[in-house]
Design a protein around this motif. Structure first.
Motif, PDB file in Angstrom:
ATOM      1  N   ASN A 161       0.834  -1.209   0.000  1.00 45.77           N
ATOM      2  CA  ASN A 161       0.000   0.000   0.000  1.00 45.77           C
ATOM      3  C   ASN A 161       0.864   1.253   0.000  1.00 45.77           C
ATOM      4  N   SER A 162       1.872   1.222  -0.881  1.00 43.20           N
ATOM      5  CA  SER A 162       2.839   2.321  -0.952  1.00 43.20           C
ATOM      6  C   SER A 162       2.469   3.282  -2.081  1.00 43.20           C
ATOM      7  N   THR A 163       2.041   4.468  -1.713  1.00 43.43           N
ATOM      8  CA  THR A 163       1.692   5.486  -2.703  1.00 43.43           C
ATOM      9  C   THR A 163       2.903   5.872  -3.540  1.00 43.43           C
ATOM     10  N   ALA A 164       4.040   5.973  -2.909  1.00 41.37           N
ATOM     11  CA  ALA A 164       5.258   6.360  -3.627  1.00 41.37           C
ATOM     12  C   ALA A 164       5.647   5.303  -4.656  1.00 41.37           C
ATOM     13  N   ASP A 165       5.563   4.028  -4.261  1.00 43.24           N
ATOM     14  CA  ASP A 165       5.933   2.953  -5.186  1.00 43.24           C
ATOM     15  C   ASP A 165       4.939   2.864  -6.348  1.00 43.24           C
ATOM     16  N   LYS A 166       3.648   3.113  -6.058  1.00 44.74           N
ATOM     17  CA  LYS A 166       2.652   3.110  -7.134  1.00 44.74           C
ATOM     18  C   LYS A 166       2.938   4.236  -8.122  1.00 44.74           C
ATOM     19  N   ALA A 167       3.325   5.380  -7.595  1.00 47.34           N
ATOM     20  CA  ALA A 167       3.654   6.520  -8.454  1.00 47.34           C
ATOM     21  C   ALA A 167       4.886   6.223  -9.303  1.00 47.34           C
ATOM     22  N   ALA A 168       5.841   5.522  -8.728  1.00 46.64           N
ATOM     23  CA  ALA A 168       7.055   5.167  -9.475  1.00 46.64           C
ATOM     24  C   ALA A 168       6.725   4.228 -10.626  1.00 46.64           C
ATOM     25  N   VAL A 169       5.822   3.281 -10.379  1.00 47.83           N
ATOM     26  CA  VAL A 169       5.408   2.363 -11.443  1.00 47.83           C
ATOM     27  C   VAL A 169       4.661   3.130 -12.529  1.00 47.83           C
ATOM     28  N   ALA A 170       3.786   4.056 -12.127  1.00 50.23           N
ATOM     29  CA  ALA A 170       3.049   4.865 -13.093  1.00 50.23           C
ATOM     30  C   ALA A 170       4.001   5.658 -13.981  1.00 50.23           C
ATOM     31  N   ALA A 171       5.057   6.200 -13.385  1.00 49.43           N
ATOM     32  CA  ALA A 171       6.047   6.949 -14.161  1.00 49.43           C
ATOM     33  C   ALA A 171       6.786   6.028 -15.126  1.00 49.43           C
ATOM     34  N   GLU A 172       7.070   4.823 -14.676  1.00 55.68           N
ATOM     35  CA  GLU A 172       7.749   3.837 -15.521  1.00 55.68           C
ATOM     36  C   GLU A 172       6.886   3.481 -16.732  1.00 55.68           C
ATOM     37  N   ILE A 173       5.593   3.295 -16.489  1.00 59.55           N
ATOM     38  CA  ILE A 173       4.677   2.940 -17.571  1.00 59.55           C
ATOM     39  C   ILE A 173       4.506   4.106 -18.548  1.00 59.55           C
ATOM     40  N   GLU A 174       4.439   5.323 -18.023  1.00 52.13           N
ATOM     41  CA  GLU A 174       4.311   6.494 -18.898  1.00 52.13           C
ATOM     42  C   GLU A 174       5.544   6.642 -19.789  1.00 52.13           C
ATOM     43  N   LYS A 175       6.714   6.402 -19.224  1.00 54.41           N
ATOM     44  CA  LYS A 175       7.940   6.466 -20.028  1.00 54.41           C
ATOM     45  C   LYS A 175       7.906   5.407 -21.124  1.00 54.41           C
ATOM     46  N   PHE A 176       7.429   4.211 -20.781  1.00 53.14           N
ATOM     47  CA  PHE A 176       7.317   3.135 -21.765  1.00 53.14           C
ATOM     48  C   PHE A 176       6.374   3.545 -22.891  1.00 53.14           C
ATOM     49  N   ALA A 177       5.211   4.098 -22.548  1.00 54.20           N
ATOM     50  CA  ALA A 177       4.233   4.502 -23.563  1.00 54.20           C
ATOM     51  C   ALA A 177       4.827   5.549 -24.503  1.00 54.20           C
ATOM     52  N   ILE A 178       5.546   6.498 -23.949  1.00 52.76           N
ATOM     53  CA  ILE A 178       6.157   7.542 -24.775  1.00 52.76           C
ATOM     54  C   ILE A 178       7.253   6.957 -25.668  1.00 52.76           C
ATOM     55  N   ASP A 179       8.122   6.135 -25.077  1.00 49.59           N
ATOM     56  CA  ASP A 179       9.257   5.593 -25.843  1.00 49.59           C
ATOM     57  C   ASP A 179       8.791   4.646 -26.949  1.00 49.59           C
ATOM     58  N   LEU A 180       7.896   3.724 -26.612  1.00 48.77           N
ATOM     59  CA  LEU A 180       7.454   2.774 -27.640  1.00 48.77           C
ATOM     60  C   LEU A 180       6.563   3.465 -28.661  1.00 48.77           C
ATOM     61  N   GLY A 181       5.740   4.421 -28.206  1.00 46.19           N
ATOM     62  CA  GLY A 181       4.926   5.176 -29.154  1.00 46.19           C
ATOM     63  C   GLY A 181       5.788   5.927 -30.151  1.00 46.19           C
ATOM     64  N   ASN A 182       6.865   6.542 -29.664  1.00 44.05           N
ATOM     65  CA  ASN A 182       7.789   7.240 -30.562  1.00 44.05           C
ATOM     66  C   ASN A 182       8.469   6.270 -31.522  1.00 44.05           C
ATOM     67  N   PHE A 183       8.850   5.095 -30.998  1.00 44.85           N
ATOM     68  CA  PHE A 183       9.477   4.094 -31.855  1.00 44.85           C
ATOM     69  C   PHE A 183       8.533   3.688 -32.984  1.00 44.85           C
ATOM     70  N   LEU A 184       7.279   3.391 -32.643  1.00 39.25           N
ATOM     71  CA  LEU A 184       6.316   2.940 -33.651  1.00 39.25           C
ATOM     72  C   LEU A 184       6.010   4.049 -34.648  1.00 39.25           C
ATOM     73  N   GLY A 185       5.910   5.282 -34.159  1.00 33.76           N
ATOM     74  CA  GLY A 185       5.663   6.386 -35.072  1.00 33.76           C
ATOM     75  C   GLY A 185       6.793   6.557 -36.076  1.00 33.76           C
ATOM     76  N   THR A 186       8.034   6.458 -35.588  1.00 31.53           N
ATOM     77  CA  THR A 186       9.194   6.583 -36.472  1.00 31.53           C
ATOM     78  C   THR A 186       9.319   5.382 -37.401  1.00 31.53           C
ATOM     79  N   ALA A 187       9.176   4.183 -36.840  1.00 31.20           N
ATOM     80  CA  ALA A 187       9.351   2.954 -37.638  1.00 31.20           C
ATOM     81  C   ALA A 187       8.344   2.887 -38.779  1.00 31.20           C
TER      82      ALA A 187
END
Length: 538
Positions: A125-151
């Motif tokens: 029940n760690s708010t900080a850890d949940k936020a860290a995971v959310a940031a990780e997922i957002e970075k993934f969405a941006i990075d893979l989205g950029n990759f697919l757009g370029t590819a």
């Protein structure tokens, strides 16, 4: 609807299907086949992504709930998820080369730790850890989205890809959140939605890739009516396998989630029934359902209960029912397809599938975690061979239902379009043309699949999943629909569409009269046969 020889029994889907043969390459500029088929290079590309992406979703959810339940196979589930990611790399390499594949792998594989991290965050029940995971997922969405757009050279815009990825990750999270909260019914409803969404992603991704490199795929399209049927059958078959394996495991564990998973299996049964009915009529759908339930879904529960009691005779009797089901269902498919899918081959394939379900159950009971997930991958991929064979048989049997709708904008030469409630075959200037979903009525409103109608009427359609937004462009006109909303937007102005838009079989359904008249067509209703005639306004 997003609906042989012994050779069919082996999983027919392989990554090599992404790479045209020398003979195919020499025919790169060939026209699309005159006879409808569910077996084209572009449809194979879509099917490959259907398999890889949907299995990713299923394994991501499985890994999270197994870790949360402290199940013996939690680590193996995570390893299977990571293997699925590696299985995607050859597909990307065949399209964008080794450098592209390495870039994809670095982005995709690195984000998979979020499944473990988020479960731990919820347990603590760690708010900080949940936020860290959310940031990780957002970075993934941006990075893979950029990759697919370029590819894809912008054929799949980076922003759109990012929105889709965010939606997918949110769906995985919501399934787990509901499961952890003990809301198993809602968790399984969202599981079905999330799994279905992966097939929408593969539709969009394969469409972008084929648009980018049409010659590589012999100028075929992944989103033909025949391709849509095959993908719909792939979804239903794969979902059935995933739910069957999970339900038998949770039943054996006496998990409180078991009834909800059985309910989800019921939803899958209803989906299969509707798909069969759309091809063979209501009587065909009911006949399917009767065979499907008795010595099949019910027998799986009987096996679980008998195994818990340790009664050898009831276990053997219940397992024998699955053998009978294979014969009964194979016979049904042979008769329904008029032999285009021979009963003997269908029976053998169904029997093989049931053996794979039982193999997974036995490995789970034996606590053979690594063997379990090797079997799971085999059983899951097998269902895509089922979708290919059954879809191919249906298309060969009923080619008129799967003729590709016109892809060029409507011209004065197109004078009429005829539609009928619950009939997947339309007529354009008297010629049969397949619809992805049959027109329907609800509370006095006639609905039509937006993709089919806009294609026939000469308009373009774009879908933004994160907003539940569908945009239709016809010449200088722009119409926006929102799922679940009666308000539409026409050239920037809000108007009342007369009824809410909704999703059915993976396709947006909109009020027919509203969209047809906006696009300049007159509509006439024939109550005698529940048909609708569209003629171009003068």
């Amino acid at each position: 609807m997003k609906m042989y020889s012994r050779k069919w029994l082996a999983p027919v889907l392989s990554l090599s299907l992404l790479v045209p043969t020398i003979a195919e390459a020499s025919a790169a500029n060939a026209a699309a086949p005159a006879v409808p088929t569910a077996d084209t290079p572009a449809v194979e590309l879509r099917a490959t992504f259907d398999y890889l992406l949907s299995e990713h979703f299923a394994l991501a959810v499985d890994a999270m709930i197994k870790k949360y339940d402290h199940s013996f196979d939690a680590a193996a589930a995570q390893s299977a998820l990571e293997k699925n990611a590696k299985d995607m790399v050859p597909a990307i390499a065949s399209l964008y080369g080794e450098d592209g594949a390495k870039a994809f792998d670095a982005i995709f594989s690195s984000h998979l730790s979020y499944t473990k991290d988020y479960v731990t965050a919820v347990e603590m029940n760690s708010t900080a850890d949940k936020a860290a995971v959310a940031a990780e997922i957002e970075k993934f969405a941006i990075d893979l989205g950029n990759f697919l757009g370029t590819a894809t050279g912008g054929k799949l815009p980076a922003a759109a890809a990012q929105d889709v990825l965010r939606t997918h990750e949110q769906q995985v999270k919501e399934v787990f959140d509901d499961y952890a909260a003990g809301d198993y019914k809602d968790a399984m409803m969202k599981y079905r939605e999330g799994l279905s969404f992966m097939f929408d992603i593969s539709d969009a991704l394969s469409g972008a890739i084929v648009a980018q490199m049409p010659g590589k795929f012999m100028n075929t399209r992944p989103d033909t009516p025949a391709g849509d049927l095959r993908s719909a059958l792939d979804y239903l078959a794969a979902e059935h396998y995933a739910l069957a394996v999970l339900s038998m495991q949770k039943g054996f564990d006496k998990s409180p989630a078991y009834p909800a998973i059985l309910m989800a299996e019921g939803g899958n049964t209803d989906g299969f029934t509707a798909a069969v009915a759309s091809i063979y009529g209501k009587a065909g759908g009911e006949a399917f359902k009767q065979v499907w339930l008795g010595d099949h879904i019910n027998a799986q529960d009987e096996i679980v209960q008998a195994t818990l009691k340790g009664d050898a005779a009831p276990i053997a009797a219940a397992r024998a029912k699955l053998g009978k089901f294979a014969v009964d269902f194979g016979t049904f498919l042979g008769a329904a397809t008029e032999g285009y899918l021979p009963a003997s081959a269908a029976t053998a394939a169904v029997a093989e599938h049931e053996l794979l379900v039982l193999e997974a159950f036995d490995l789970y009971n034996a606590k053979d975690a690594s063997g379990l997930y090797a079997s799971y991958d085999k059983g899951y991929s097998f269902m895509f061979g089922v979708g290919k064979a059954l879809g191919g048989a249906i298309v060969a049997q009923k080619p008129a239902m799967f003729q590709t709708m016109p892809t060029k904008p409507a011209t004065p030469s197109v004078k009429s379009i005829w539609l009928q409630i619950n009939n997947r075959t339309a007529k354009v200037d008297g010629q049969p043309a397949a619809m992805d979903v049959a027109p329907s009525t609800m509370k006095g409103t006639t609905y039509v699949s937006l993709r089919t109608l806009t294609t026939a009427l000469g308009a373009n359609i774009a879908w933004t999943p994160a907003k539940g937004e569908v945009t239709v462009t016809a010449g200088s006109d722009r119409i926006v629909f929102w799922i679940g909303n009666e308000i539409a937007q026409v050239n920037g102005k809000n108007v009342h569409a007369g009824a809410k838009s909704f999703i059915k079989e993976g396709r947006t359904q909109v009020p027919l009269r509203f969209i047809a008249e906006l696009l300049g067509w007159d509509l006439n209703w024939n109550a005698a046969d529940w048909s609708i005639s569209l003629t171009k306004s003068m």
